[in-house]
Scaffold this motif. Structure first.
Motif, PDB file in Angstrom:
ATOM      1  N   ASN A  48       0.802  -1.229   0.000  1.00 11.79           N
ATOM      2  CA  ASN A  48       0.000   0.000   0.000  1.00 11.79           C
ATOM      3  C   ASN A  48       0.834   1.278   0.000  1.00 11.79           C
ATOM      4  O   ASN A  48       0.317   2.347   0.297  1.00 11.79           O
ATOM      5  CB  ASN A  48      -0.981   0.011   1.182  1.00 11.79           C
ATOM      6  CG  ASN A  48      -1.927  -1.157   1.140  1.00 11.79           C
ATOM      7  OD1 ASN A  48      -2.394  -1.546   0.078  1.00 11.79           O
ATOM      8  ND2 ASN A  48      -2.193  -1.749   2.291  1.00 11.79           N
ATOM      9  N   HIS A  49       2.101   1.184  -0.325  1.00 11.97           N
ATOM     10  CA  HIS A  49       2.965   2.360  -0.399  1.00 11.97           C
ATOM     11  C   HIS A  49       3.348   2.607  -1.856  1.00 11.97           C
ATOM     12  O   HIS A  49       3.501   1.678  -2.638  1.00 11.97           O
ATOM     13  CB  HIS A  49       4.221   2.175   0.446  1.00 11.97           C
ATOM     14  CG  HIS A  49       3.952   2.262   1.910  1.00 11.97           C
ATOM     15  ND1 HIS A  49       3.297   1.277   2.611  1.00 11.97           N
ATOM     16  CD2 HIS A  49       4.229   3.249   2.803  1.00 11.97           C
ATOM     17  CE1 HIS A  49       3.192   1.638   3.872  1.00 11.97           C
ATOM     18  NE2 HIS A  49       3.742   2.829   4.018  1.00 11.97           N
ATOM     19  N   ARG A  50       3.503   3.893  -2.187  1.00 13.40           N
ATOM     20  CA  ARG A  50       3.866   4.296  -3.545  1.00 13.40           C
ATOM     21  C   ARG A  50       4.877   5.430  -3.485  1.00 13.40           C
ATOM     22  O   ARG A  50       4.877   6.219  -2.547  1.00 13.40           O
ATOM     23  CB  ARG A  50       2.640   4.785  -4.315  1.00 13.40           C
ATOM     24  CG  ARG A  50       1.579   3.734  -4.505  1.00 13.40           C
ATOM     25  CD  ARG A  50       0.399   4.291  -5.247  1.00 13.40           C
ATOM     26  NE  ARG A  50      -0.662   3.281  -5.325  1.00 13.40           N
ATOM     27  CZ  ARG A  50      -1.828   3.493  -5.876  1.00 13.40           C
ATOM     28  NH1 ARG A  50      -2.125   4.659  -6.393  1.00 13.40           N
ATOM     29  NH2 ARG A  50      -2.730   2.517  -5.901  1.00 13.40           N
ATOM     30  N   ILE A  88      10.256  -0.662   1.506  1.00 15.98           N
ATOM     31  CA  ILE A  88      10.449   0.736   1.903  1.00 15.98           C
ATOM     32  C   ILE A  88       9.084   1.354   2.230  1.00 15.98           C
ATOM     33  O   ILE A  88       8.155   1.249   1.440  1.00 15.98           O
ATOM     34  CB  ILE A  88      11.146   1.526   0.779  1.00 15.98           C
ATOM     35  CG1 ILE A  88      12.538   0.932   0.513  1.00 15.98           C
ATOM     36  CG2 ILE A  88      11.238   3.003   1.121  1.00 15.98           C
ATOM     37  CD1 ILE A  88      13.203   1.459  -0.739  1.00 15.98           C
ATOM     38  N   ASN A  89       8.980   1.987   3.400  1.00 16.95           N
ATOM     39  CA  ASN A  89       7.706   2.584   3.805  1.00 16.95           C
ATOM     40  C   ASN A  89       7.848   4.035   4.283  1.00 16.95           C
ATOM     41  O   ASN A  89       6.922   4.591   4.849  1.00 16.95           O
ATOM     42  CB  ASN A  89       7.032   1.732   4.890  1.00 16.95           C
ATOM     43  CG  ASN A  89       7.854   1.631   6.148  1.00 16.95           C
ATOM     44  OD1 ASN A  89       8.923   2.236   6.254  1.00 16.95           O
ATOM     45  ND2 ASN A  89       7.377   0.875   7.102  1.00 16.95           N
ATOM     46  N   ASN A  90       9.016   4.625   4.075  1.00 14.53           N
ATOM     47  CA  ASN A  90       9.265   6.024   4.432  1.00 14.53           C
ATOM     48  C   ASN A  90      10.020   6.693   3.291  1.00 14.53           C
ATOM     49  O   ASN A  90      10.539   6.018   2.398  1.00 14.53           O
ATOM     50  CB  ASN A  90      10.117   6.116   5.704  1.00 14.53           C
ATOM     51  CG  ASN A  90       9.334   5.743   6.940  1.00 14.53           C
ATOM     52  OD1 ASN A  90       8.229   6.217   7.132  1.00 14.53           O
ATOM     53  ND2 ASN A  90       9.914   4.888   7.775  1.00 14.53           N
ATOM     54  N   ASN A  91      10.128   8.011   3.374  1.00 16.53           N
ATOM     55  CA  ASN A  91      10.940   8.716   2.382  1.00 16.53           C
ATOM     56  C   ASN A  91      12.337   8.105   2.378  1.00 16.53           C
ATOM     57  O   ASN A  91      12.866   7.741   3.425  1.00 16.53           O
ATOM     58  CB  ASN A  91      11.000  10.202   2.691  1.00 16.53           C
ATOM     59  CG  ASN A  91       9.648  10.865   2.515  1.00 16.53           C
ATOM     60  OD1 ASN A  91       8.749  10.329   1.873  1.00 16.53           O
ATOM     61  ND2 ASN A  91       9.499  12.040   3.086  1.00 16.53           N
ATOM     62  N   ALA A 120       4.691   7.412   0.261  1.00 15.25           N
ATOM     63  CA  ALA A 120       3.505   7.619   1.105  1.00 15.25           C
ATOM     64  C   ALA A 120       2.652   6.355   1.087  1.00 15.25           C
ATOM     65  O   ALA A 120       2.670   5.585   0.128  1.00 15.25           O
ATOM     66  CB  ALA A 120       2.693   8.803   0.607  1.00 15.25           C
ATOM     67  N   GLU A 121       1.905   6.200   2.163  1.00 17.22           N
ATOM     68  CA  GLU A 121       0.967   5.071   2.245  1.00 17.22           C
ATOM     69  C   GLU A 121      -0.371   5.496   1.657  1.00 17.22           C
ATOM     70  O   GLU A 121      -0.841   6.610   1.880  1.00 17.22           O
ATOM     71  CB  GLU A 121       0.765   4.651   3.702  1.00 17.22           C
ATOM     72  CG  GLU A 121      -0.163   3.474   3.842  1.00 17.22           C
ATOM     73  CD  GLU A 121      -0.388   3.062   5.284  1.00 17.22           C
ATOM     74  OE1 GLU A 121      -1.000   1.991   5.488  1.00 17.22           O
ATOM     75  OE2 GLU A 121       0.037   3.784   6.203  1.00 17.22           O
ATOM     76  N   PHE A 122      -0.972   4.601   0.906  1.00 17.55           N
ATOM     77  CA  PHE A 122      -2.281   4.849   0.302  1.00 17.55           C
ATOM     78  C   PHE A 122      -3.301   3.893   0.903  1.00 17.55           C
ATOM     79  O   PHE A 122      -2.977   2.746   1.221  1.00 17.55           O
ATOM     80  CB  PHE A 122      -2.212   4.677  -1.217  1.00 17.55           C
ATOM     81  CG  PHE A 122      -1.580   5.843  -1.910  1.00 17.55           C
ATOM     82  CD1 PHE A 122      -2.354   6.762  -2.596  1.00 17.55           C
ATOM     83  CD2 PHE A 122      -0.206   6.045  -1.854  1.00 17.55           C
ATOM     84  CE1 PHE A 122      -1.777   7.852  -3.227  1.00 17.55           C
ATOM     85  CE2 PHE A 122       0.386   7.132  -2.480  1.00 17.55           C
ATOM     86  CZ  PHE A 122      -0.408   8.031  -3.166  1.00 17.55           C
ATOM     87  N   ILE A 123      -4.524   4.396   1.078  1.00 15.55           N
ATOM     88  CA  ILE A 123      -5.599   3.584   1.658  1.00 15.55           C
ATOM     89  C   ILE A 123      -6.842   3.681   0.777  1.00 15.55           C
ATOM     90  O   ILE A 123      -6.974   4.596  -0.035  1.00 15.55           O
ATOM     91  CB  ILE A 123      -5.940   4.052   3.095  1.00 15.55           C
ATOM     92  CG1 ILE A 123      -6.397   5.518   3.087  1.00 15.55           C
ATOM     93  CG2 ILE A 123      -4.769   3.834   4.030  1.00 15.55           C
ATOM     94  CD1 ILE A 123      -6.971   5.983   4.416  1.00 15.55           C
ATOM     95  N   PHE A 153     -12.469   5.346  -3.549  1.00 13.42           N
ATOM     96  CA  PHE A 153     -11.245   5.854  -4.171  1.00 13.42           C
ATOM     97  C   PHE A 153     -10.045   5.473  -3.320  1.00 13.42           C
ATOM     98  O   PHE A 153     -10.176   5.059  -2.169  1.00 13.42           O
ATOM     99  CB  PHE A 153     -11.325   7.378  -4.358  1.00 13.42           C
ATOM    100  CG  PHE A 153     -11.648   8.142  -3.096  1.00 13.42           C
ATOM    101  CD1 PHE A 153     -10.640   8.711  -2.344  1.00 13.42           C
ATOM    102  CD2 PHE A 153     -12.966   8.287  -2.666  1.00 13.42           C
ATOM    103  CE1 PHE A 153     -10.939   9.411  -1.183  1.00 13.42           C
ATOM    104  CE2 PHE A 153     -13.275   8.985  -1.513  1.00 13.42           C
ATOM    105  CZ  PHE A 153     -12.254   9.554  -0.773  1.00 13.42           C
ATOM    106  N   ILE A 154      -8.880   5.600  -3.912  1.00 10.37           N
ATOM    107  CA  ILE A 154      -7.615   5.353  -3.220  1.00 10.37           C
ATOM    108  C   ILE A 154      -6.948   6.710  -3.014  1.00 10.37           C
ATOM    109  O   ILE A 154      -6.884   7.520  -3.943  1.00 10.37           O
ATOM    110  CB  ILE A 154      -6.708   4.415  -4.042  1.00 10.37           C
ATOM    111  CG1 ILE A 154      -7.379   3.052  -4.181  1.00 10.37           C
ATOM    112  CG2 ILE A 154      -5.336   4.272  -3.397  1.00 10.37           C
ATOM    113  CD1 ILE A 154      -6.652   2.108  -5.107  1.00 10.37           C
ATOM    114  N   VAL A 155      -6.460   6.937  -1.791  1.00  7.18           N
ATOM    115  CA  VAL A 155      -5.914   8.249  -1.454  1.00  7.18           C
ATOM    116  C   VAL A 155      -4.751   8.085  -0.475  1.00  7.18           C
ATOM    117  O   VAL A 155      -4.693   7.087   0.257  1.00  7.18           O
ATOM    118  CB  VAL A 155      -7.028   9.150  -0.857  1.00  7.18           C
ATOM    119  CG1 VAL A 155      -7.549   8.573   0.442  1.00  7.18           C
ATOM    120  CG2 VAL A 155      -6.563  10.582  -0.689  1.00  7.18           C
TER     121      VAL A 155
END
Length: 182
Positions: A48-50, A88-91, A120-123, A153-155
């Motif tokens: 869920n991270h992009r 990777i889940n952070n900058n 960033a994490e998306f939900i 939506f995904i945000v």
């Protein structure tokens, strides 16, 4: 002959000589420049991270000095670097060293590049939105059954709360009704 040759080979051990002819292949040292690229397809992000920014790196041209035959073994004029970190889940900001197989044979100038990108994490989110009715008869003879609609939506998690139902606009237009699908 074996002892005379062995005396000149400091870091090698000579066991015996099969023939009295010694063949040597001496490779010239050379320098070659390569355009540097980051293998973005191989970056491992957590679920869920992009990546939300361009991938930045501060070295775009790399000079490598080493054996000519190895420098020109690859006809490509580009050098692809990989981000080794997993999930990777952070900058991300890190110096990545340039490496090749048999690294001890090469000199890199510069020796590393700094790679950075934002993550960033998306939900999944949803909002219930009121359907605006347009051009329906005022007498109420024709009306829509559902007056609300759920928008999914995904945000990014950090901006999810700033998105309200008013951010969306759903219109049912009687003039645009298609009798085939109604």
């Amino acid at each position: 002959l074996t002892n005379r040759v062995a005396d000149n080979l400091e870091e090698l051990q000579l066991n015996y000589i099969l023939e009295d002819t010694l063949h040597m292949n001496i490779d010239y040292r050379d320098k070659r420049s390569f355009a540097v690229y980051v293998d973005s397809a191989a970056i491992s992000l957590a679920d869920n991270h992009r990546s939300i920014s361009p991938i930045n790196f501060d070295v775009h041209l790399l000079e490598i000095e080493g054996p000519r035959s190895l420098l020109y073994a690859n006809p490509s004029d580009s050098f692809l670097i990989s981000v080794a970190d997993q999930q990777i889940n952070n900058n991300f900001i890190e110096d990545i060293r340039f490496t090749l197989a048999r690294e001890e044979l090469f000199r890199f100038n510069p020796v590393s590049t700094q790679v950075s990108f934002e993550v960033a994490e998306f939900i999944n989110a949803e909002r219930t939105v009121i359907v605006d009715q347009l051009d329906f008869p005022e007498d109420g003879s024709i009306a829509i059954q559902d007056t609300t609609c759920t928008v999914q939506f995904i945000v990014r998690r950090d901006v999810e709360e700033t998105i309200s139902a008013d951010s969306f606009n759903i219109v049912a237009n009687h003039e645009m009704i298609n009798s085939v699908d109604s």
